[in-house]
Scaffold this motif. Structure first.
Motif, PDB file in Angstrom:
ATOM      1  N   LEU A   1       0.959  -1.206  -0.006  1.00 17.84           N
ATOM      2  CA  LEU A   1       0.011   0.004   0.186  1.00 17.84           C
ATOM      3  C   LEU A   1       0.844   1.321   0.013  1.00 17.84           C
ATOM      4  CD1 LEU A   1      -2.702  -1.246   2.541  1.00 17.84           C
ATOM      5  CD2 LEU A   1      -3.202  -0.375   0.099  1.00 17.84           C
ATOM      6  N   ALA A   2       1.965   1.315   0.600  1.00 18.55           N
ATOM      7  CA  ALA A   2       3.018   2.334   0.791  1.00 18.55           C
ATOM      8  C   ALA A   2       3.420   2.566  -0.777  1.00 18.55           C
ATOM      9  CB  ALA A   2       3.997   1.995   1.565  1.00 18.55           C
ATOM     10  N   VAL A   3       3.515   1.516  -1.583  1.00 21.90           N
ATOM     11  CA  VAL A   3       4.095   1.657  -2.743  1.00 21.90           C
ATOM     12  C   VAL A   3       2.851   2.498  -3.765  1.00 21.90           C
ATOM     13  CG1 VAL A   3       4.674   0.616  -5.101  1.00 21.90           C
ATOM     14  CG2 VAL A   3       5.757  -0.315  -2.758  1.00 21.90           C
ATOM     15  N   LEU A   4       1.568   1.740  -3.563  1.00 18.49           N
ATOM     16  CA  LEU A   4       0.477   2.440  -4.257  1.00 18.49           C
ATOM     17  C   LEU A   4       0.376   3.955  -3.683  1.00 18.49           C
ATOM     18  CD1 LEU A   4      -1.835  -0.456  -3.646  1.00 18.49           C
ATOM     19  CD2 LEU A   4      -0.795   0.467  -6.052  1.00 18.49           C
ATOM     20  N   ARG A   5       0.806   4.082  -2.560  1.00 16.13           N
ATOM     21  CA  ARG A   5       0.572   5.747  -2.244  1.00 16.13           C
ATOM     22  C   ARG A   5       1.640   6.621  -2.748  1.00 16.13           C
ATOM     23  NH1 ARG A   5      -0.165   4.057   2.592  1.00 16.13           N
ATOM     24  NH2 ARG A   5       2.087   4.285   3.456  1.00 16.13           N
ATOM     25  N   GLU A   6       2.947   6.042  -2.919  1.00 13.32           N
ATOM     26  CA  GLU A   6       4.071   6.657  -3.535  1.00 13.32           C
ATOM     27  C   GLU A   6       3.609   6.984  -5.132  1.00 13.32           C
ATOM     28  OE1 GLU A   6       7.516   4.449  -3.203  1.00 13.32           O
ATOM     29  OE2 GLU A   6       7.601   4.480  -0.974  1.00 13.32           O
ATOM     30  N   GLY A   7       2.739   6.196  -5.611  1.00 12.84           N
ATOM     31  CA  GLY A   7       2.418   6.273  -7.102  1.00 12.84           C
ATOM     32  C   GLY A   7       1.208   7.170  -7.326  1.00 12.84           C
ATOM     33  N   GLY A   8       0.816   7.634  -6.025  1.00 13.17           N
ATOM     34  CA  GLY A   8      -0.353   8.427  -6.185  1.00 13.17           C
ATOM     35  C   GLY A   8      -1.727   7.900  -6.511  1.00 13.17           C
TER      36      GLY A   8
ATOM     37  N   VAL B   1      -3.406   5.599  -4.144  1.00 17.18           N
ATOM     38  CA  VAL B   1      -4.298   5.210  -3.071  1.00 17.18           C
ATOM     39  C   VAL B   1      -3.872   6.475  -1.841  1.00 17.18           C
ATOM     40  CG1 VAL B   1      -4.107   3.898  -0.944  1.00 17.18           C
ATOM     41  CG2 VAL B   1      -4.279   2.872  -3.103  1.00 17.18           C
ATOM     42  N   ALA B   2      -4.696   6.811  -1.321  1.00 18.77           N
ATOM     43  CA  ALA B   2      -4.670   7.920  -0.247  1.00 18.77           C
ATOM     44  C   ALA B   2      -4.912   7.222   0.934  1.00 18.77           C
ATOM     45  CB  ALA B   2      -5.720   9.205  -0.659  1.00 18.77           C
ATOM     46  N   SER B   3      -4.084   7.495   2.027  1.00 14.99           N
ATOM     47  CA  SER B   3      -4.345   6.892   3.270  1.00 14.99           C
ATOM     48  C   SER B   3      -4.321   8.123   4.361  1.00 14.99           C
ATOM     49  CB  SER B   3      -3.236   6.192   3.843  1.00 14.99           C
ATOM     50  OG  SER B   3      -2.951   5.192   2.707  1.00 14.99           O
ATOM     51  N   ARG B   4      -5.218   7.824   5.298  1.00 13.03           N
ATOM     52  CA  ARG B   4      -5.394   8.658   6.362  1.00 13.03           C
ATOM     53  C   ARG B   4      -5.801   7.961   7.801  1.00 13.03           C
ATOM     54  NH1 ARG B   4     -10.158  13.323   6.432  1.00 13.03           N
ATOM     55  NH2 ARG B   4      -9.798  14.212   8.669  1.00 13.03           N
TER      56      ARG B   4
ATOM     57  N   LEU C   1      -6.706   9.162  -9.787  1.00 10.92           N
ATOM     58  CA  LEU C   1      -5.858   8.683 -10.727  1.00 10.92           C
ATOM     59  C   LEU C   1      -5.800   6.962 -10.732  1.00 10.92           C
ATOM     60  CD1 LEU C   1      -3.545   8.805 -12.645  1.00 10.92           C
ATOM     61  CD2 LEU C   1      -1.830   9.077 -10.740  1.00 10.92           C
ATOM     62  N   GLY C   2      -6.087   6.586  -9.578  1.00 10.28           N
ATOM     63  CA  GLY C   2      -6.115   5.004  -9.277  1.00 10.28           C
ATOM     64  C   GLY C   2      -7.199   4.350  -9.832  1.00 10.28           C
ATOM     65  N   LEU C   3      -8.604   5.269  -9.749  1.00 11.45           N
ATOM     66  CA  LEU C   3      -9.674   4.626 -10.594  1.00 11.45           C
ATOM     67  C   LEU C   3      -9.763   4.939 -11.951  1.00 11.45           C
ATOM     68  CD1 LEU C   3     -12.400   6.753  -8.051  1.00 11.45           C
ATOM     69  CD2 LEU C   3     -11.914   4.312  -8.238  1.00 11.45           C
ATOM     70  N   ARG C   4      -8.945   5.638 -12.493  1.00 17.28           N
ATOM     71  CA  ARG C   4      -8.915   5.851 -13.901  1.00 17.28           C
ATOM     72  C   ARG C   4      -8.020   4.672 -14.417  1.00 17.28           C
ATOM     73  NH1 ARG C   4      -8.566  11.769 -13.089  1.00 17.28           N
ATOM     74  NH2 ARG C   4      -6.194  11.521 -13.099  1.00 17.28           N
ATOM     75  N   LEU C   5      -6.919   4.478 -13.410  1.00 17.71           N
ATOM     76  CA  LEU C   5      -6.180   3.240 -14.247  1.00 17.71           C
ATOM     77  C   LEU C   5      -6.969   1.982 -14.112  1.00 17.71           C
ATOM     78  CD1 LEU C   5      -3.306   2.196 -14.827  1.00 17.71           C
ATOM     79  CD2 LEU C   5      -2.888   1.893 -12.382  1.00 17.71           C
ATOM     80  N   LEU C   6      -7.929   1.744 -13.128  1.00 16.86           N
ATOM     81  CA  LEU C   6      -8.621   0.586 -13.049  1.00 16.86           C
ATOM     82  C   LEU C   6      -9.452   0.539 -14.079  1.00 16.86           C
ATOM     83  CD1 LEU C   6      -9.431   0.253  -9.132  1.00 16.86           C
ATOM     84  CD2 LEU C   6      -8.063  -1.440 -10.621  1.00 16.86           C
ATOM     85  N   ASP C   7     -10.116   1.831 -14.442  1.00 15.91           N
ATOM     86  CA  ASP C   7     -10.875   1.756 -15.572  1.00 15.91           C
ATOM     87  C   ASP C   7     -10.474   1.454 -17.147  1.00 15.91           C
ATOM     88  OD1 ASP C   7     -13.132   2.566 -13.948  1.00 15.91           O
ATOM     89  OD2 ASP C   7     -12.936   4.559 -14.372  1.00 15.91           O
TER      90      ASP C   7
END
Length: 327
Positions: free
Chosen positions: A294-301, A303-306, A319-325
């Motif tokens: 998840l840290a890698v996904l976060r670095e790639g922009g 996934v957002a974590s809080r 951006l992640g949603l567009r990639l999945l689409d």
């Protein structure tokens, strides 16, 4: 202090806007242009806006004209932010509703603005519903949005999407009361009253009309409600503006290749603001491995974590949603 009084019917009719409202972002950003609050949060946008203002193009005239309708720390007309009725708010539809404001309401709200010390740029012409003044208002709203809001809309969308996921998680876990509790510290829920940090003392009785919560990027510190209590009740509240990740780069996106990260991204988008443990369980990987990926996904922009208490909640970014689409 703003005290919002709920009935049982109101609790059953609390709604969360699915998207940021472009007209509210215009109004709130005009306040940010005139004050220095949020120096860190808005520094990049202010630099961009300052450059546009120094250039003296159409954006400067639009900003000046609209700022006279939205003076800092003072009353501004409610007709500038008409209600959202079904579906995501669109700038074109919103401006059409602004321009369709009845003359009586224009006169009343502009008189309140003048009484508060404001100096409407179109003055009497706009109050009379003069067609040229209304056309100019619509043009200024479009120009201001194009120059000052559209360039940062991805940032606005990402911040409000993350907030919406957190509120949805609260609603799923504990219902409407948990959703209202999630607004702390800017608002405190003590049934049947939601007490909101506010510059003046007011009471808003919902009387069965419910409440629409609208997340806003340019809203700062305190939520905002409409001045006219007879209008459909809304509460505009500020979202967290701290960037959750740096902008994606080709090298960081290349690191995302692999089935584990793909599965984590998919589950993050499919679930409602999942925790790290929930994602590890959904993908069948260990908790340390899920945290690392998840840290890698976060670095790639993607996934957002809080942090939420002792747990960390994750959401897929636009951006992640567009990639999945595109998969």
């Amino acid at each position: 202090m703003l005290r919002i009084h709920f009935t049982g019917d109101d609790l059953a009719n609390v709604r969360l806007a699915r998207n940021p409202d472009p007209l509210w972002e215009i109004v709130c950003s005009l306040c940010r242009l005139q004050a220095r609050e949020g120096a860190l949060a808005f520094a990049p946008w202010r630099r961009m806006a300052g450059g546009l203002l120094r250039q003296g193009r159409g954006g400067r005239g639009a900003a000046s004209a609209l700022a006279s309708l939205v003076p800092r720390a003072s009353y501004f007309p409610d007709f500038l932010t008409p209600p959202v009725e079904g579906g995501p708010p669109e700038l074109r539809v919103g401006i059409d509703r602004v321009l369709a404001t009845p003359r009586r309401r224009l006169r009343h709200e502009l008189s309140l603005l003048s009484a508060g010390g404001g100096r409407p740029w179109a003055g009497a012409e706009l109050a009379r519903g003069d067609r040229a003044a209304l056309t100019a208002l619509g043009g200024n709203l479009r120009t201001y949005h194009r120059e000052f809001i559209a360039p940062v809309w991805d940032r606005i969308d990402a911040a409000t999407a993350t907030d919406r996921a957190l509120r949805t998680r609260a609603l799923a876990d504990g219902g409407t009361r948990a959703l209202l509790d999630s607004l702390r510290p800017m608002a405190v829920w003590a049934p049947p009253v939601l007490t909101v940090d506010y510059p003046v003392r007011r009471d808003l009785h919902l009387r069965g009309r419910g409440l629409l919560l609208i997340p806003s990027y340019f809203c700062w510190r305190r939520p905002i409600a409409l001045a006219d209590t007879q209008l459909r009740p809304v509460l505009i509240y500020p979202v967290n503006k701290t960037p959750s990740a740096p902008a994606a780069s080709p090298s960081s996106l290349a690191r995302l290749l692999g089935p584990t990260r793909a599965a984590l991204l998919y589950e993050t988008a499919a679930l409602t603001c999942p925790t790290t443990s929930e994602l590890a369980h959904a993908t069948g990987v260990s908790l340390p491995s899920a945290s690392q990926q998840l840290a890698v996904l976060r670095e790639g922009g993607l996934v957002a974590s809080r942090r939420d208490g002792k747990r960390i909640l994750h959401t897929a970014t636009p951006l992640g949603l567009r990639l999945l689409d595109g998969c």
